[in-house]
Design an enzyme around this catalytic site. Structure first.
Site, PDB file in Angstrom:
ATOM      1  N   GLY A  96       0.780  -1.225   0.000  1.00 67.38           N
ATOM      2  CA  GLY A  96       0.000   0.000   0.000  1.00 67.38           C
ATOM      3  C   GLY A  96       0.811   1.274   0.000  1.00 67.38           C
ATOM      4  CG  HIS A 101      19.532  12.087  -8.126  1.00 69.87           C
ATOM      5  ND1 HIS A 101      20.774  12.217  -7.550  1.00 69.87           N
ATOM      6  CD2 HIS A 101      19.522  10.880  -8.727  1.00 69.87           C
ATOM      7  CE1 HIS A 101      21.499  11.127  -7.816  1.00 69.87           C
ATOM      8  NE2 HIS A 101      20.753  10.302  -8.530  1.00 69.87           N
ATOM      9  CG  HIS A 145      22.840  10.515 -15.866  1.00 66.01           C
ATOM     10  ND1 HIS A 145      23.216   9.199 -15.771  1.00 66.01           N
ATOM     11  CD2 HIS A 145      21.733  10.638 -15.073  1.00 66.01           C
ATOM     12  CE1 HIS A 145      22.404   8.557 -14.960  1.00 66.01           C
ATOM     13  NE2 HIS A 145      21.484   9.403 -14.533  1.00 66.01           N
ATOM     14  CG  ASP A 173      22.953   8.893 -10.743  1.00 66.63           C
ATOM     15  OD1 ASP A 173      23.653   8.561  -9.768  1.00 66.63           O
ATOM     16  OD2 ASP A 173      21.723   8.706 -10.791  1.00 66.63           O
ATOM     17  CG  ASP A 221      26.711   6.443 -10.364  1.00 66.70           C
ATOM     18  OD1 ASP A 221      26.136   5.685  -9.565  1.00 66.70           O
ATOM     19  OD2 ASP A 221      26.422   6.522 -11.569  1.00 66.70           O
ATOM     20  CB  SER A 254      23.732   1.581 -18.394  1.00 65.66           C
ATOM     21  OG  SER A 254      23.737   2.135 -17.097  1.00 65.66           O
ATOM     22  N   GLY A 255      22.883   4.574 -18.270  1.00 69.81           N
ATOM     23  CA  GLY A 255      23.334   5.949 -18.030  1.00 69.81           C
ATOM     24  C   GLY A 255      24.400   6.039 -16.955  1.00 69.81           C
ATOM     25  CG  HIS A 256      24.054   4.595 -13.690  1.00 69.64           C
ATOM     26  ND1 HIS A 256      24.019   5.551 -12.695  1.00 69.64           N
ATOM     27  CD2 HIS A 256      22.758   4.336 -13.994  1.00 69.64           C
ATOM     28  CE1 HIS A 256      22.765   5.841 -12.398  1.00 69.64           C
ATOM     29  NE2 HIS A 256      21.979   5.116 -13.182  1.00 69.64           N
ATOM     30  CG  HIS A 299      24.559   7.891  -5.940  1.00 67.79           C
ATOM     31  ND1 HIS A 299      24.604   8.846  -6.937  1.00 67.79           N
ATOM     32  CD2 HIS A 299      24.360   8.576  -4.790  1.00 67.79           C
ATOM     33  CE1 HIS A 299      24.436  10.040  -6.399  1.00 67.79           C
ATOM     34  NE2 HIS A 299      24.282   9.896  -5.096  1.00 67.79           N
ATOM     35  CG  ASP A 340      -0.634   4.483   2.298  1.00 70.00           C
ATOM     36  OD1 ASP A 340      -1.187   4.693   1.205  1.00 70.00           O
ATOM     37  OD2 ASP A 340      -0.944   3.543   3.039  1.00 70.00           O
TER      38      ASP A 340
END
Length: 643
Positions: free
Chosen positions: A136, A166, A229, A251, A283, A454-456, A478, A531
């Protein structure tokens, strides 16, 4: 005769006057001469006394005076040393504190505090998506108790880029502490969308910072360095402090051929390394992967190949924030004469912001409203949608289930999932792929084609940054613990002293000076669960109850009792939810009622009149009986009404 006498008398008077004057002069001269002789005598006596003092001493007198001279010399030397010490005196510098409040030993929720004296600068304020057992829960954000206690010290919030992990928690932080935000152009636009939803836009001060610009916060200055990135306008941060410079990568990946032609400023990183970097925070997301991350431009050829001579309608699912990927879809659509419709609120907001700021180019007359797709043939259409992670309510998931109001998937569709599953989402993505294939659609995903990069940074790119920055201390950030450990091993390979590598956890304090670094205390940290409109009101106890209910169900017992005798007047009635289907378990329900009556009768015989005790006894007895009969452990709620 008379005149002669007068003249003679006059001369006599002048002579006497002259004689008197001479006598007076002689007297004055003698007096002056006497004084001069006395002065000369005094001077002579002083000289004699000095000569006597300068005369060489012999024997005992000399032995007595030597220590006195040494004492005077030592006194003069000591005085000189004290004067030099006063000239060289400096106040002892404060230590720089680095305090991660999120992003360590987890994916997401990135947030780090830099504290020097009475100044604090916060870097990033992200969220984390809930885990499977968080039933939930919508979002997970960092605990900012430490910031609330030190709100007068906070100078600003600095953002590295516009991804949810971020910037996602910024509205919740601003509701507690109103602080200025510093970010690049696209990042500010994305933050504004969030603040507008939370009605915080007017009360928040935001400053757009150009890459290469430095913001002065007092003792700390934050320099924005151009980075690469999977989203434009990402930056690294050089935080200049009195004890040294700290480089925070955010990142990143090292992309030599980026889509926007804005290459990472490796020269500035190298320059900082030559000047001296005290600490590097880097990162760690892809730290377990060897080699290099592929350039974003490598996806262009794959898209062109999939678009070429394709008569099917193309549906592309990707991250909403991956503006560079959207640009490549636009390029291929323009090249092959297709129109683009967009699904998913986050995707629509992102593309609108990126187009307004000029980050998506050559898009005039390419985008159409989703309601217009019926006016075009399949080979004239591309649909960009969210849902690449198989989220339950995302557009692609609803398309796969046949629940989407605007788009119906057919066998003449090619669905390209241009993303890799985030750890933990694999089964959701697999389910969506299966549903799409059962409809008959052709599905292209990363296991079949290189439709995603990937961006890393991978290990070789991490080595490059470590080598250029040449930090004295290193702190991987990270990532989960295994990723932080892998990054630490990479740092050791490039010559970082193992004793200068710090594997931190959220809430730990790392204190830095020019001479040393050490982990000291801790500050409050953790997860705050969101929530609905409730922030923090769902804790471990509520989650445990939800898990209990989801696994074993609920039994509610309702009965009316006489307050004086303790007898049951009405009931007991048994209501079951998620435990058994009552109509098919009448015998079990009758047995449950019998056990309750017997337990209440025991309480009556033992003269127990306390309702709390009766409830507890009924609950314990019934729990044991139900477990013995069914091997289940439902939640039991007795409700006693008093008459």
């Amino acid at each position: 005769m008379t005149n002669d006498l007068e003249q003679k008398g006059k001369r006599q008077n002048e002579k006497e006057a002259s004689h008197a004057s001479m006598k007076k002069g002689r007297s004055t001269y003698q007096s002056k001469s006497k004084r001069q002789k006395e002065e000369r005598k005094e001077i002579s006596e002083v000289k004699i006394e000095r000569n006597e003092k300068k005369a060489p001493e012999t024997g005992e007198a000399k032995r007595q005076r030597v220590p006195q001279r040494k004492q005077r010399q030592n006194h003069r030397t000591k005085g000189t040393q004290e004067n030099n010490a006063m000239l060289n005196f400096q106040f002892k510098k404060e230590k720089l504190k680095i305090i991660p409040l999120g992003g360590l030993q987890e994916i997401g929720k990135n947030m780090t505090v830099f504290e020097y004296g009475n100044e604090m600068v916060i870097v990033d304020c992200g969220l984390e998506f809930p885990e499977d057992e968080m039933l939930g829960v919508d979002l997970v954000i960092p605990d900012v108790t430490y910031l609330e206690k030190n709100r007068e010290k906070i100078k600003g919030l600095v953002i590295t880029h516009g991804h949810e992990d971020h910037i996602g928690a910024i509205p919740y932080l601003l509701k507690q502490i109103n602080i200025p935000i510093y970010a690049t152009k696209l990042t500010v636009a994305l933050i504004k969308n969030k603040l507008e939803e939370h009605k915080l836009l007017r009360s928040t001060k935001m400053k757009i910072v150009e890459q290469g610009e430095t913001i002065n916060f007092g003792n700390m200055q934050v320099e924005f360095i151009r980075s690469s990135h999977s989203i434009p306008d990402s930056v690294m941060l050089a935080i200049h402090t009195p004890v040294g410079t700290v480089l925070h990568t955010g990142d990143f990946k090292v992309d030599y051929t980026p889509i926007d032609d804005k290459v990472m400023d490796l020269g500035r990183i190298a320059q900082l390394g030559n000047e001296g970097v005290l600490a590097l925070l880097s990162d760690s997301t892809n730290s377990e992967r060897k080699g290099f991350t592929m350039s974003e431009s490598s996806v262009r050829e794959v898209f062109d190949r999939l678009f070429l001579n394709n008569t099917k309608r193309i549906v592309v699912a990707t991250f909403a924030s991956n503006v560079h990927r959207v640009q490549q879809i636009v390029n291929s659509s323009v090249k092959y004469g297709r129109k683009i419709a967009v699904c998913g609120r986050s995707m629509i907001n992102m593309i609108e912001a990126a187009r307004e700021l000029g980050y998506i180019k050559d898009a005039d007359n390419v985008f159409i409203d989703i309601d217009m797709i019926k006016n075009y043939t399949d080979d004239q259409l591309v649909i960009i949608t969210t849902g690449s992670q198989g989220e339950a309510m995302s557009a692609l998931t609803r398309m796969a289930a046949g629940d989407h109001k605007k788009v119906t998937i057919t066998p003449n569709d090619m669905v390209i999932i241009s993303a890799t599953p985030i750890p933990g989402n694999e089964k959701f993505v697999s389910r969506v792929i299966d549903d799409l294939m059962q409809i008959g659609a052709e599905v292209i995903y990363s296991s079949l084609q290189d439709v995603h990069v990937s961006g890393h940074a991978c290990q070789e790119e991490q080595k490059l940054i470590l080598t250029l920055a040449k930090p004295k201390y290193f702190m991987p950030v990270h990532g989960e613990y295994r990723q932080l450990t892998a990054h630490a091993e990479t740092a050791k390979k490039v010559g970082i002293d193992p004793s200068h590598i710090f594997l931190m956890s959220n809430g730990r304090v790392l204190e830095l000076s020019a001479e040393e670094a050490k982990m000291t205390g801790t500050v409050p940290s953790g997860r705050i669960l969101v929530d609905g409109l409730g922030v923090g009101d769902v804790g471990n106890i509520v989650l445990r109850d939800r898990q209990h209910l989801s696994q074993d169900g609920l039994i509610v017992i309702v009965m009316t009792m006489d307050s004086s005798t303790g007898e049951i007047i009405s009931g007991p009635d048994v209501v079951s939810r998620g435990f058994v289907y009552v109509r098919e378990s009448e015998n079990l329900m009758d047995e449950v009622k019998r056990v309750i009556r017997e337990e209440v009768q025991k309480c009556e015989e033992n003269h127990v009149r306390d309702w709390a005790t009766i409830k507890s006894n009924v609950k314990d007895t019934l729990r044991d009986y139900i477990f013995e009969r069914t091997k289940r452990n439902p939640m039991i709620l007795p409700i006693i009404m008093e008459v």
